[in-house]
Design a protein around this motif. Structure first.
Motif, PDB file in Angstrom:
ATOM      1  N   GLY A  24     -10.190  15.729   3.622  1.00  0.00           N
ATOM      2  CA  GLY A  24      -9.785  15.021   4.736  1.00  0.00           C
ATOM      3  C   GLY A  24     -10.602  13.690   4.947  1.00  0.00           C
ATOM      4  O   GLY A  24      -9.906  12.695   5.410  1.00  0.00           O
ATOM      5  N   ALA A  25     -11.888  13.522   4.701  1.00  0.00           N
ATOM      6  CA  ALA A  25     -12.490  12.406   4.625  1.00  0.00           C
ATOM      7  C   ALA A  25     -11.959  11.330   3.820  1.00  0.00           C
ATOM      8  O   ALA A  25     -11.697  10.067   4.190  1.00  0.00           O
ATOM      9  CB  ALA A  25     -14.062  12.634   4.364  1.00  0.00           C
ATOM     10  N   GLY A  26     -11.322  11.676   2.568  1.00  0.00           N
ATOM     11  CA  GLY A  26     -10.928  10.873   1.613  1.00  0.00           C
ATOM     12  C   GLY A  26      -9.496  10.381   2.069  1.00  0.00           C
ATOM     13  O   GLY A  26      -9.251   9.169   2.109  1.00  0.00           O
ATOM     14  N   LEU A  27      -8.766  11.120   2.627  1.00  0.00           N
ATOM     15  CA  LEU A  27      -7.571  10.849   3.270  1.00  0.00           C
ATOM     16  C   LEU A  27      -7.611  10.008   4.402  1.00  0.00           C
ATOM     17  O   LEU A  27      -6.858   8.794   4.400  1.00  0.00           O
ATOM     18  CB  LEU A  27      -6.509  11.981   3.784  1.00  0.00           C
ATOM     19  N   LEU A  28      -8.524  10.014   5.351  1.00  0.00           N
ATOM     20  CA  LEU A  28      -8.646   9.120   6.385  1.00  0.00           C
ATOM     21  C   LEU A  28      -9.389   7.948   5.894  1.00  0.00           C
ATOM     22  O   LEU A  28      -8.780   6.614   6.409  1.00  0.00           O
ATOM     23  CB  LEU A  28      -9.751   9.883   7.336  1.00  0.00           C
ATOM     24  N   SER A  29     -10.202   7.876   4.944  1.00  0.00           N
ATOM     25  CA  SER A  29     -10.570   6.680   4.389  1.00  0.00           C
ATOM     26  C   SER A  29      -9.568   5.721   3.554  1.00  0.00           C
ATOM     27  O   SER A  29      -9.323   4.559   3.912  1.00  0.00           O
ATOM     28  CB  SER A  29     -11.751   6.730   3.431  1.00  0.00           C
ATOM     29  N   ALA A  30      -8.873   6.274   2.751  1.00  0.00           N
ATOM     30  CA  ALA A  30      -7.517   5.647   2.157  1.00  0.00           C
ATOM     31  C   ALA A  30      -6.684   5.118   3.156  1.00  0.00           C
ATOM     32  O   ALA A  30      -6.045   3.924   2.906  1.00  0.00           O
ATOM     33  CB  ALA A  30      -6.887   6.710   0.881  1.00  0.00           C
ATOM     34  N   ALA A  31      -6.361   5.990   4.236  1.00  0.00           N
ATOM     35  CA  ALA A  31      -5.232   5.442   5.158  1.00  0.00           C
ATOM     36  C   ALA A  31      -5.786   4.066   5.860  1.00  0.00           C
ATOM     37  O   ALA A  31      -5.261   3.056   6.272  1.00  0.00           O
ATOM     38  CB  ALA A  31      -5.031   6.435   6.171  1.00  0.00           C
ATOM     39  N   SER A  32      -7.267   4.057   6.164  1.00  0.00           N
ATOM     40  CA  SER A  32      -7.875   2.965   6.697  1.00  0.00           C
ATOM     41  C   SER A  32      -7.982   1.674   5.829  1.00  0.00           C
ATOM     42  O   SER A  32      -7.495   0.561   6.261  1.00  0.00           O
ATOM     43  CB  SER A  32      -9.279   3.282   7.192  1.00  0.00           C
ATOM     44  N   VAL A  33      -8.243   2.057   4.637  1.00  0.00           N
ATOM     45  CA  VAL A  33      -8.350   0.745   3.635  1.00  0.00           C
ATOM     46  C   VAL A  33      -6.810   0.231   3.341  1.00  0.00           C
ATOM     47  O   VAL A  33      -6.657  -1.133   3.573  1.00  0.00           O
ATOM     48  CB  VAL A  33      -8.728   1.389   2.148  1.00  0.00           C
ATOM     49  N   MET A  34      -5.693   1.060   3.345  1.00  0.00           N
ATOM     50  CA  MET A  34      -4.458   0.455   3.411  1.00  0.00           C
ATOM     51  C   MET A  34      -4.134  -0.104   4.309  1.00  0.00           C
ATOM     52  O   MET A  34      -3.378  -1.260   4.472  1.00  0.00           O
ATOM     53  CB  MET A  34      -3.464   1.597   2.891  1.00  0.00           C
ATOM     54  N   THR A  35      -4.259   0.365   5.778  1.00  0.00           N
ATOM     55  CA  THR A  35      -3.848  -0.666   7.018  1.00  0.00           C
ATOM     56  C   THR A  35      -4.658  -1.841   6.948  1.00  0.00           C
ATOM     57  O   THR A  35      -4.067  -2.724   7.031  1.00  0.00           O
ATOM     58  CB  THR A  35      -4.396   0.314   8.003  1.00  0.00           C
ATOM     59  N   LEU A  36      -5.840  -1.944   6.508  1.00  0.00           N
ATOM     60  CA  LEU A  36      -6.483  -3.225   6.532  1.00  0.00           C
ATOM     61  C   LEU A  36      -6.187  -4.032   5.718  1.00  0.00           C
ATOM     62  O   LEU A  36      -6.044  -5.228   5.779  1.00  0.00           O
ATOM     63  CB  LEU A  36      -8.121  -2.896   6.170  1.00  0.00           C
ATOM     64  N   LEU A  37      -5.768  -3.634   4.364  1.00  0.00           N
ATOM     65  CA  LEU A  37      -5.117  -4.512   3.252  1.00  0.00           C
ATOM     66  C   LEU A  37      -3.970  -5.112   3.861  1.00  0.00           C
ATOM     67  O   LEU A  37      -3.745  -6.314   3.499  1.00  0.00           O
ATOM     68  CB  LEU A  37      -5.020  -3.752   2.119  1.00  0.00           C
ATOM     69  N   ALA A  38      -3.062  -4.415   4.411  1.00  0.00           N
ATOM     70  CA  ALA A  38      -1.821  -4.954   5.127  1.00  0.00           C
ATOM     71  C   ALA A  38      -2.126  -6.079   6.013  1.00  0.00           C
ATOM     72  O   ALA A  38      -1.378  -7.122   5.967  1.00  0.00           O
ATOM     73  CB  ALA A  38      -1.058  -3.630   5.377  1.00  0.00           C
ATOM     74  N   LEU A  39      -2.814  -5.779   7.052  1.00  0.00           N
ATOM     75  CA  LEU A  39      -3.223  -6.879   8.150  1.00  0.00           C
ATOM     76  C   LEU A  39      -3.878  -8.005   7.370  1.00  0.00           C
ATOM     77  O   LEU A  39      -3.542  -9.065   7.727  1.00  0.00           O
ATOM     78  CB  LEU A  39      -4.251  -6.077   9.072  1.00  0.00           C
ATOM     79  N   VAL A  40      -4.647  -7.746   6.364  1.00  0.00           N
ATOM     80  CA  VAL A  40      -5.327  -8.989   6.034  1.00  0.00           C
ATOM     81  C   VAL A  40      -4.367  -9.890   5.077  1.00  0.00           C
ATOM     82  O   VAL A  40      -4.431 -11.187   5.107  1.00  0.00           O
ATOM     83  CB  VAL A  40      -6.555  -8.525   4.938  1.00  0.00           C
ATOM     84  N   GLY A  86       4.831  -1.401   1.924  1.00  0.00           N
ATOM     85  CA  GLY A  86       4.506  -0.149   1.101  1.00  0.00           C
ATOM     86  C   GLY A  86       3.038   0.327   1.673  1.00  0.00           C
ATOM     87  O   GLY A  86       2.753   1.599   1.777  1.00  0.00           O
ATOM     88  N   LEU A  87       2.032  -0.609   1.849  1.00  0.00           N
ATOM     89  CA  LEU A  87       0.903  -0.574   2.439  1.00  0.00           C
ATOM     90  C   LEU A  87       0.765   0.338   3.828  1.00  0.00           C
ATOM     91  O   LEU A  87       0.301   1.198   4.006  1.00  0.00           O
ATOM     92  CB  LEU A  87      -0.057  -1.658   2.464  1.00  0.00           C
ATOM     93  N   LEU A  88       1.757  -0.279   4.699  1.00  0.00           N
ATOM     94  CA  LEU A  88       1.641   0.319   6.021  1.00  0.00           C
ATOM     95  C   LEU A  88       2.269   1.834   5.715  1.00  0.00           C
ATOM     96  O   LEU A  88       2.109   2.757   6.569  1.00  0.00           O
ATOM     97  CB  LEU A  88       2.555  -0.678   7.051  1.00  0.00           C
ATOM     98  N   GLY A  89       3.586   1.905   4.875  1.00  0.00           N
ATOM     99  CA  GLY A  89       4.083   3.299   5.055  1.00  0.00           C
ATOM    100  C   GLY A  89       3.232   4.259   4.258  1.00  0.00           C
ATOM    101  O   GLY A  89       2.991   5.418   4.789  1.00  0.00           O
ATOM    102  N   GLY A  90       2.402   3.619   3.238  1.00  0.00           N
ATOM    103  CA  GLY A  90       1.453   4.725   2.517  1.00  0.00           C
ATOM    104  C   GLY A  90       0.443   5.098   3.373  1.00  0.00           C
ATOM    105  O   GLY A  90      -0.148   6.413   3.609  1.00  0.00           O
ATOM    106  N   SER A  91      -0.139   4.337   4.348  1.00  0.00           N
ATOM    107  CA  SER A  91      -1.185   4.554   5.500  1.00  0.00           C
ATOM    108  C   SER A  91      -0.572   5.627   6.404  1.00  0.00           C
ATOM    109  O   SER A  91      -1.411   6.676   6.582  1.00  0.00           O
ATOM    110  CB  SER A  91      -1.716   3.297   6.363  1.00  0.00           C
ATOM    111  N   ALA A  92       0.589   5.429   6.821  1.00  0.00           N
ATOM    112  CA  ALA A  92       1.401   6.382   7.598  1.00  0.00           C
ATOM    113  C   ALA A  92       1.379   7.765   6.920  1.00  0.00           C
ATOM    114  O   ALA A  92       1.086   8.947   7.770  1.00  0.00           O
ATOM    115  CB  ALA A  92       2.640   5.847   8.177  1.00  0.00           C
ATOM    116  N   VAL A  93       1.579   7.887   5.749  1.00  0.00           N
ATOM    117  CA  VAL A  93       2.020   9.132   5.054  1.00  0.00           C
ATOM    118  C   VAL A  93       0.369   9.741   5.001  1.00  0.00           C
ATOM    119  O   VAL A  93       0.179  10.956   4.805  1.00  0.00           O
ATOM    120  CB  VAL A  93       2.369   9.107   3.629  1.00  0.00           C
ATOM    121  N   LEU A  94      -0.398   8.736   4.459  1.00  0.00           N
ATOM    122  CA  LEU A  94      -1.980   9.507   4.399  1.00  0.00           C
ATOM    123  C   LEU A  94      -2.371  10.024   5.691  1.00  0.00           C
ATOM    124  O   LEU A  94      -2.986  11.144   5.633  1.00  0.00           O
ATOM    125  CB  LEU A  94      -2.805   8.433   3.859  1.00  0.00           C
ATOM    126  N   LEU A  95      -2.014   9.418   7.030  1.00  0.00           N
ATOM    127  CA  LEU A  95      -2.559   9.892   8.159  1.00  0.00           C
ATOM    128  C   LEU A  95      -1.883  11.300   8.568  1.00  0.00           C
ATOM    129  O   LEU A  95      -2.557  12.116   8.824  1.00  0.00           O
ATOM    130  CB  LEU A  95      -2.084   8.961   9.302  1.00  0.00           C
TER     131      LEU A  95
END
Length: 554
Positions: free
Chosen positions: A210-226, A241-250
């Motif tokens: 769970g911690a890994g999934l939350l971390s990965a989703a956070s990283v992907m969202t940030l990368l998309a915004l940056v 792709g980054l935003l979609g992947g983040s949604a799936v991980l969440l």
């Protein structure tokens, strides 16, 4: 039969003298993390001038905040299970090592990676310190001590910018990192001697997935915004792709939390209206206020031409404002048990101060910014310390660490996203405004190479490089006037970008006020252990929530 001493709540294992010694240790630990956040923002323009990499500006902050955000939920949960001691000591040690590496960084990419490592240590520190406060004092009593911890932040904020500016101007920006090492050497033995260890029977199943999934989703969202709007278009396959992947991980994270016996973030807490709204307040606050505040030093040192020391000095009044209202507000909460209107009034003060910053110009005086900082600090002191108390009061004792870390997580992720968004606004707005303020003829005279160098407003802080640029421009036809034109274009480009940033911050502060107004006010619990208000002495079962006044669906 009473529980073994090592398994009793921390508040029951310490006498008053031991509690005060532990409080001192916690404050030293908190100081090392808070000091770093204040000194780096002052030194940022010089770091960019020395190492280059203006386009990587947001990563200097987001790398630290991202990793600290990622580690906070896991450390909060592990601290509930195993105690805070080893995580706090480990966090301080890691922070020290990473600080030394930051000071020795030869280029911007290395500095960014070391800031990421530093963030892991910082996240461990903050997650453990505030949860330990929840272990020590009941919510109704905790207001008396809020001022002490806010005073530590204020001291770091007072000393940090000015001292960081002094180190930067007198020695080098590298010393703003090296200064963390002696503070850490004081903190580690203090924690070791004063914070008891916790022994837990059994073998709990930890939710690393769970911690890994939350971390990965956070990283992907940030990368998309940056990257969106800069490296890639918003509608590019990479960003989508980054935003979609983040949604799936969440979604996977939610499913994991529902099935795991020891979830990193128990989802039943989100049925509690106070828990939800308080986290929304700190998320919005982090996004709009902390995110925007990081760019004030850029404006002061580039548009106004002030030194790093002056940049630090003008923000000092904010810290004094924080200290005053946090101490007074903490005492009022302890005596009255009320916090809602205090929080609302604080958000209104913040919105007013940020509104004043939307009017900055090339003619703004430093004292005017300092006066605005006083009002901003008064609002800070009424909002931030209170939110930690509110969220801890809304949950059962067994979830103190989770509640504390969730508040910090949402504030941090908000700050990360805010810095990423506002960093993109700064870079894109400056680029457009600087280009618009130079005629085609002036650009042709300067040439592509010089125009590209001047497209970085921090270039003027690198004395050696900018001296060569000045010399080259003055040698051109009508060189003095052309040099003045480029300076004005740079300054006005920064001013417009900063105005845009602070308009966004005003909107976020207004939203904070609305959320604070909607938040129910629960009576402050007068015991350390037990359940939420209305359920004294009762703890939530791991499999479901305790009914809480003001919970959704009640």
């Amino acid at each position: 039969m009473p529980a073994p001493a090592a398994q009793q709540p921390l508040a029951e294992r310490l006498n008053p003298r031991q509690k005060w010694l532990l409080l001192g240790s916690l404050m030293v630990s908190l100081f090392i993390g808070a000091l770093d956040q204040t000194v780096v923002s002052t030194a940022t323009p010089r770091i960019l001038a020395d190492l280059g990499g203006f386009t990587l500006l947001s990563w200097l902050f987001t790398s630290y905040m991202l990793t600290s955000t990622v580690v906070i939920p896991l450390v909060g949960k592990l601290g509930d299970i195993y105690g805070r001691k080893l995580f706090l000591i480990g966090g301080v040690f890691l922070f020290m090592v990473a600080s030394a590496a930051c000071g020795a960084a030869p280029n911007m990419p290395v500095l960014i990676w070391m800031r990421a490592l530093q963030g892991l240590g910082g996240g461990m520190i903050f997650a453990s310190v505030f949860a330990t406060m929840g272990d020590l004092f009941a919510p109704a009593e905790r207001g008396k001590y809020i001022g002490l911890f806010t005073g530590v932040f204020s001291l770091a904020s007072v000393v940090g910018p000015t001292f960081g500016g002094f180190l930067t101007d007198t020695f080098s920006w590298r010393w703003v990192f090296y200064i963390n090492i002696p503070v850490g050497l004081v903190a580690i033995p203090a924690i070791w001697l004063n914070l008891p260890a916790k022994v837990r029977s059994g073998s709990p199943k930890l939710d690393f997935l769970g911690a890994g999934l939350l971390s990965a989703a956070s990283v992907m969202t940030l990368l998309a915004l940056v990257w969106a709007g800069d490296k890639y278009a918003w509608d590019s396959p990479q960003i989508i792709g980054l935003l979609g992947g983040s949604a799936v991980l969440l979604v996977l994270f939610v499913l994991q939390e529902l099935r795991h016996p020891e979830p990193t973030l128990p989802l039943h807490l989100f049925r509690n209206r106070v828990f939800v709204l308080s986290n929304l307040v700190v998320f919005t606050f982090g996004f709009g206020v902390f995110g925007a505040f990081q760019f004030l030093g850029i404006y002061v040192q580039t548009a106004l031409g002030a030194s790093a020391t002056a940049s630090g000095v003008i923000t000092t009044p904010q810290s004094l404002g924080v200290l005053v209202t946090s101490v007074v507000g903490g005492q009022l909460i302890a005596r009255t048990g009320k916090y809602k209107w205090q929080t609302f009034f604080g958000t209104v003060l913040i919105a007013a101060a940020l509104g004043r910053l939307t009017q900055v110009s090339l003619d703004t005086q430093l004292w005017q910014i300092s006066a605005t900082m006083v009002v901003l600090g008064l609002g800070f002191g009424l909002v931030l310390p209170t939110m930690s108390l509110v969220v801890q009061n809304a949950v059962s004792y067994q979830y103190i660490g989770v509640a504390s870390s969730s508040s910090q997580f949402f504030r941090q992720i908000g700050s990360v996203l805010g810095i990423a968004v506002f960093g993109a606004i700064l870079a894109n707005t400056y680029h457009a405004e600087f280009s618009d303020r130079l005629t085609a003829e002036e650009k042709a005279t300067l040439g592509p190479a010089l125009v590209q160098q001047l497209d970085d407003p921090t270039i003027r802080l690198n004395g050696a490089v900018y001296a060569r640029i000045e010399q080259a421009i003055r040698a051109m036809p009508d060189g003095d006037n052309l040099l003045d034109r480029t300076r004005t274009a740079q300054g006005e480009g920064v001013v417009i970008a900063v105005r845009h940033i602070y308009w966004g911050a005003v909107a976020a502060a207004i939203l904070c006020a609305v959320l604070a107004f909607l938040m129910p006010e629960l009576p402050l619990r007068r015991t350390v252990t037990g359940g939420p208000p209305g359920e004294p002495g009762r703890e939530a079962a791991p499999g479901g929530p305790v009914p809480v006044p003001g919970a959704f669906g009640d």
